[in-house]
Design a protein around this motif. Sequence first.
Motif, PDB file in Angstrom:
ATOM      1  N   ILE A  80       0.774  -1.180   0.138  1.00  0.00           N
ATOM      2  CA  ILE A  80       0.300  -0.030   0.121  1.00  0.00           C
ATOM      3  C   ILE A  80       0.952   1.666   0.262  1.00  0.00           C
ATOM      4  O   ILE A  80       2.229   1.168   0.759  1.00  0.00           O
ATOM      5  CB  ILE A  80      -1.125   0.409   1.443  1.00  0.00           C
ATOM      6  N   CYS A  81       0.461   2.489  -0.333  1.00  0.00           N
ATOM      7  CA  CYS A  81       1.154   4.012  -0.586  1.00  0.00           C
ATOM      8  C   CYS A  81       0.190   4.610  -0.131  1.00  0.00           C
ATOM      9  O   CYS A  81      -0.389   4.326  -1.171  1.00  0.00           O
ATOM     10  CB  CYS A  81       1.954   3.491  -1.715  1.00  0.00           C
ATOM     11  N   VAL A  82       0.250   5.568   0.663  1.00  0.00           N
ATOM     12  CA  VAL A  82      -0.522   6.495   0.216  1.00  0.00           C
ATOM     13  C   VAL A  82       0.289   7.727   0.964  1.00  0.00           C
ATOM     14  O   VAL A  82       1.847   8.108   1.494  1.00  0.00           O
ATOM     15  CB  VAL A  82      -1.167   6.824   1.966  1.00  0.00           C
ATOM     16  N   SER A  83      -0.336   9.369   0.375  1.00  0.00           N
ATOM     17  CA  SER A  83       0.171  10.494   0.763  1.00  0.00           C
ATOM     18  C   SER A  83      -0.349  11.672   1.083  1.00  0.00           C
ATOM     19  O   SER A  83      -1.741  11.529   1.774  1.00  0.00           O
ATOM     20  CB  SER A  83       0.447  11.312  -1.110  1.00  0.00           C
ATOM     21  N   LEU A  84       0.332  12.469   1.606  1.00  0.00           N
ATOM     22  CA  LEU A  84      -0.766  13.604   2.328  1.00  0.00           C
ATOM     23  C   LEU A  84       0.555  14.664   2.628  1.00  0.00           C
ATOM     24  O   LEU A  84       1.590  15.083   1.901  1.00  0.00           O
ATOM     25  CB  LEU A  84      -0.545  12.865   3.802  1.00  0.00           C
ATOM     26  N   THR A  85      -0.286  15.499   3.362  1.00  0.00           N
ATOM     27  CA  THR A  85       0.707  17.224   2.814  1.00  0.00           C
ATOM     28  C   THR A  85       1.284  17.291   4.552  1.00  0.00           C
ATOM     29  O   THR A  85       0.829  17.853   5.690  1.00  0.00           O
ATOM     30  CB  THR A  85       0.314  18.405   2.276  1.00  0.00           C
ATOM     31  N   VAL A  86       2.671  17.261   4.481  1.00  0.00           N
ATOM     32  CA  VAL A  86       3.362  18.270   5.802  1.00  0.00           C
ATOM     33  C   VAL A  86       3.893  18.912   5.707  1.00  0.00           C
ATOM     34  O   VAL A  86       5.143  19.486   4.390  1.00  0.00           O
ATOM     35  CB  VAL A  86       4.805  17.122   6.533  1.00  0.00           C
ATOM     36  N   ASP A  87       4.022  20.595   6.218  1.00  0.00           N
ATOM     37  CA  ASP A  87       4.945  21.709   5.920  1.00  0.00           C
ATOM     38  C   ASP A  87       4.030  22.103   4.290  1.00  0.00           C
ATOM     39  O   ASP A  87       5.240  22.495   3.288  1.00  0.00           O
ATOM     40  CB  ASP A  87       5.988  21.693   6.484  1.00  0.00           C
ATOM     41  N   GLY A  88       3.296  22.051   3.685  1.00  0.00           N
ATOM     42  CA  GLY A  88       3.223  22.019   2.397  1.00  0.00           C
ATOM     43  C   GLY A  88       3.482  21.766   1.782  1.00  0.00           C
ATOM     44  O   GLY A  88       3.851  21.783   0.181  1.00  0.00           O
ATOM     45  N   ARG A  89       4.687  20.519   1.808  1.00  0.00           N
ATOM     46  CA  ARG A  89       5.310  19.572   1.206  1.00  0.00           C
ATOM     47  C   ARG A  89       4.174  17.669   1.199  1.00  0.00           C
ATOM     48  O   ARG A  89       3.596  17.629   2.010  1.00  0.00           O
ATOM     49  CB  ARG A  89       6.178  19.506   1.505  1.00  0.00           C
ATOM     50  N   GLU A  90       4.556  16.878   0.001  1.00  0.00           N
ATOM     51  CA  GLU A  90       4.153  16.145  -0.330  1.00  0.00           C
ATOM     52  C   GLU A  90       4.778  15.268  -0.004  1.00  0.00           C
ATOM     53  O   GLU A  90       6.390  15.128   0.268  1.00  0.00           O
ATOM     54  CB  GLU A  90       3.904  15.813  -1.416  1.00  0.00           C
TER      55      GLU A  90
END
Length: 412
Positions: free
Chosen positions: A170-180
Amino acid sequence: MGVGEAAVFHILQEGGVTVPKGFQAGGLHCGLKKSGRNDLGVILCEVPAVAAGVYTTNVFQAAPLKVTRESIASDGRLRAVVVNSGNANACTGQQGEADAYAMRAATAAAFGLAEQDVAVASTGVIGELLPMDRVHSGIAALPAAISADGNGAEQFSQAILTTDLVKKEICVSLTVDGREVVIAGAAKGSGMIHPNMATMLAFMTTDAEVEPQALRQLLGEVTDVTFNMITVDGDTSTNDMLVAMASGLAGNRPLQPGHPDWAAFAAAFRHVCQHLAQAIARDGEGATRLVEVTVQGAVTDLSARAIAKTVIGSSLVKSAMFGADANWGRIIAAVGRAGEPVNPDTVDIRLGDIVVLEGSRPVPFDEDEALVYLQGDTVHIHVDLHHGSGTATAWGCDLTYDYVRINAAYRT
């Protein structure tokens, strides 16, 4: 702030452990499996990655676990993890330990790394020495077999399987400090699954910058409510291992509790672990359906966990699920023997939306409706104790004729 549930993350439809920045992976067949399937794999990070691991609580721990613990303890970072399937290198004495160190040294030499930058994992038959000539030949070929694309991740995922029917990633993405930021994972396991960290291996990669202590703490907390809440057969392997690596190449400020995006990262991290844990339970040897047990109203969360795992691990409950038999008596019997505080007059049980017990008394229900529900590929068992605020969920599978067939001839 602890593990959050309200954060937003996105599940990537394609991608495995190579999607986070800085990671490559690959796998190949070196002759450990007669089938010709991949049996040797590696994950490589281009920079020293912050690393953390959790391991089986079985007293008989396989040699690779000692090597991996030592590597991570040296400076809390890893560059690579090498994994073989088809042979557990467990209960193999001093020679097995020497072979695990030799795997570490050979991988380090093949990729130009320091030995302590390499973790080692093995899975397969217990009590047989590794054919090290084949292992050395395979490791020497790994540099030419790795890539940062989806094929590299695919070949690695295939290399770690034993009796598994399907790969688990599985692979997920999110935004941290405006970065992917991306978090990915791959796992194997279908039998000897009752983690107390079965044979179960899992590997996580992320390009987030994470403080080492925060990663270690998060991995432990999340493992307790995901991988430690699955069971297939009640057996805890000698080789269970979960390793997480964070390259830090996403460019965010270091994540730790108190960071504005920590809850989002923790929720995404938990989702990856829960997805892999459920995939292992669903792929239990011979299984025909995933079974989820949710317990609420326990005196504490720990008590709820113990009860949920007792129910999900009951051979009688698992057999009833295989037969699509709405035998709630097996469920309440498992609740009562879990060794946890329970009021015997206040227990409710549902199978999906079908109420079968209320206030510890039978409730008339439609047997045909229950049969149809229990014949589905996922069964949800809900137990409300009405005795406190503790909650927990555990995952497992039914117990089938094929489980016996597979394990009766595992070595042959």
